[in-house]
Design a protein around this motif. Sequence first.
Motif, short mmCIF file in Angstrom:
data_model
loop_
_atom_site.label_atom_id
_atom_site.label_comp_id
_atom_site.label_asym_id
_atom_site.label_seq_id
_atom_site.Cartn_x
_atom_site.Cartn_y
_atom_site.Cartn_z
N ARG A 123 5.44 1.52 -6.21
CA ARG A 123 4.83 0.56 -5.28
C ARG A 123 3.34 0.84 -5.11
O ARG A 123 2.52 -0.07 -5.11
CB ARG A 123 5.54 0.58 -3.93
CG ARG A 123 6.93 -0.03 -3.97
CD ARG A 123 7.67 0.18 -2.68
NE ARG A 123 7.16 -0.66 -1.62
CZ ARG A 123 7.82 -1.67 -1.08
NH1 ARG A 123 9.03 -1.96 -1.49
NH2 ARG A 123 7.29 -2.36 -0.12
N LYS A 124 2.99 2.11 -4.98
CA LYS A 124 1.59 2.51 -4.81
C LYS A 124 0.79 2.15 -6.05
O LYS A 124 -0.33 1.64 -5.96
CB LYS A 124 1.52 4.02 -4.52
CG LYS A 124 0.13 4.61 -4.51
CD LYS A 124 -0.59 4.31 -3.22
CE LYS A 124 -1.88 5.11 -3.08
NZ LYS A 124 -3.06 4.40 -3.49
N ASN A 137 5.85 -11.33 -3.35
CA ASN A 137 6.43 -10.61 -2.21
C ASN A 137 7.87 -10.19 -2.49
O ASN A 137 8.26 -9.04 -2.23
CB ASN A 137 6.35 -11.49 -0.96
CG ASN A 137 6.60 -10.72 0.29
OD1 ASN A 137 6.23 -9.57 0.42
ND2 ASN A 137 7.23 -11.37 1.26
N ILE A 184 11.02 -3.29 -5.47
CA ILE A 184 10.62 -1.98 -6.03
C ILE A 184 10.93 -0.92 -4.98
O ILE A 184 10.37 -0.92 -3.89
CB ILE A 184 9.12 -1.97 -6.39
CG1 ILE A 184 8.81 -3.05 -7.43
CG2 ILE A 184 8.71 -0.59 -6.89
CD1 ILE A 184 7.31 -3.26 -7.66
N ARG A 185 11.81 0.00 -5.32
CA ARG A 185 12.26 1.02 -4.37
C ARG A 185 11.44 2.32 -4.43
O ARG A 185 11.28 2.99 -3.44
CB ARG A 185 13.73 1.35 -4.59
CG ARG A 185 14.64 0.17 -4.37
CD ARG A 185 14.75 -0.16 -2.89
NE ARG A 185 15.53 -1.36 -2.71
CZ ARG A 185 15.17 -2.33 -1.90
NH1 ARG A 185 14.07 -2.28 -1.22
NH2 ARG A 185 15.92 -3.40 -1.78
N ASP A 186 10.91 2.63 -5.60
CA ASP A 186 10.18 3.88 -5.78
C ASP A 186 8.79 3.77 -5.14
O ASP A 186 7.97 2.95 -5.57
CB ASP A 186 10.05 4.18 -7.28
CG ASP A 186 9.41 5.52 -7.58
OD1 ASP A 186 8.66 6.05 -6.74
OD2 ASP A 186 9.65 6.04 -8.69
N PRO A 187 8.51 4.59 -4.11
CA PRO A 187 7.21 4.52 -3.42
C PRO A 187 6.01 4.76 -4.35
O PRO A 187 4.96 4.17 -4.17
CB PRO A 187 7.28 5.61 -2.36
CG PRO A 187 8.70 6.00 -2.26
CD PRO A 187 9.38 5.59 -3.52
N PHE A 200 7.89 -7.41 -5.25
CA PHE A 200 7.38 -6.15 -4.72
C PHE A 200 8.41 -5.49 -3.80
O PHE A 200 8.62 -4.27 -3.85
CB PHE A 200 6.06 -6.37 -3.97
CG PHE A 200 5.39 -5.10 -3.56
CD1 PHE A 200 4.65 -4.36 -4.47
CD2 PHE A 200 5.49 -4.64 -2.25
CE1 PHE A 200 4.02 -3.18 -4.09
CE2 PHE A 200 4.87 -3.46 -1.87
CZ PHE A 200 4.13 -2.72 -2.79
N ALA A 201 9.09 -6.29 -2.99
CA ALA A 201 10.09 -5.76 -2.06
C ALA A 201 11.28 -5.13 -2.81
O ALA A 201 11.95 -4.24 -2.27
CB ALA A 201 10.59 -6.86 -1.12
N VAL A 206 1.46 -0.23 -8.22
CA VAL A 206 1.33 -1.69 -8.27
C VAL A 206 0.21 -2.13 -7.31
O VAL A 206 -0.63 -2.96 -7.66
CB VAL A 206 2.66 -2.39 -7.93
CG1 VAL A 206 2.46 -3.88 -7.72
CG2 VAL A 206 3.69 -2.14 -9.02
N LEU A 207 0.20 -1.57 -6.12
CA LEU A 207 -0.83 -1.90 -5.14
C LEU A 207 -2.22 -1.53 -5.67
O LEU A 207 -3.17 -2.32 -5.55
CB LEU A 207 -0.55 -1.19 -3.81
CG LEU A 207 -1.52 -1.47 -2.68
CD1 LEU A 207 -1.60 -2.96 -2.38
CD2 LEU A 207 -1.10 -0.69 -1.45
#
Length: 139
Positions: free
Chosen positions: A120-121, A108, A114-117, A111-112, A123-124
């Motif tokens: 983040r996508k 958590n 990571i600023r680049d959307p 992941f928090a 990684v998800l």
Amino acid sequence: MKKAPDPIDRHVGSRVRMQRILMKMSQEKLGEALGITFQQVQKYEKGANRIGASRLQQISKTLKVPPSFFFEGAPAGGASAQSDGFAEESSSQYVVEFLSTAEGLHLNRAFARIRDPKVRKRVLDLVTTLAEQSEHAEE
């Protein structure tokens, strides 16, 4: 015959553990602040021992959260209660339990950061794919 911990006691204990870990405090340090052993802290966190009101107040001050924090998302009514939202409650409890683990907190936090959307996508998507592969491998 050993009695299973009450779901409320387990929930409160998992919230104590989660906040303690978030504050980067060891069980030993929390125990010292409360005047108890780290083994007693372990029992509280597992829900094996109930936390009394005065001790919960002491824990809330030490961990810098209001006493109500420990009951957020708690199962309604304890062990004997059943409701139409039972599945939803157990899934939210799963999230609380996961975030109470060291792995859950580390994941958590990382992941928090990571600023680049787009990252983040990705990684998800990666985690989702790995979870699906793991489920299929178990079948």
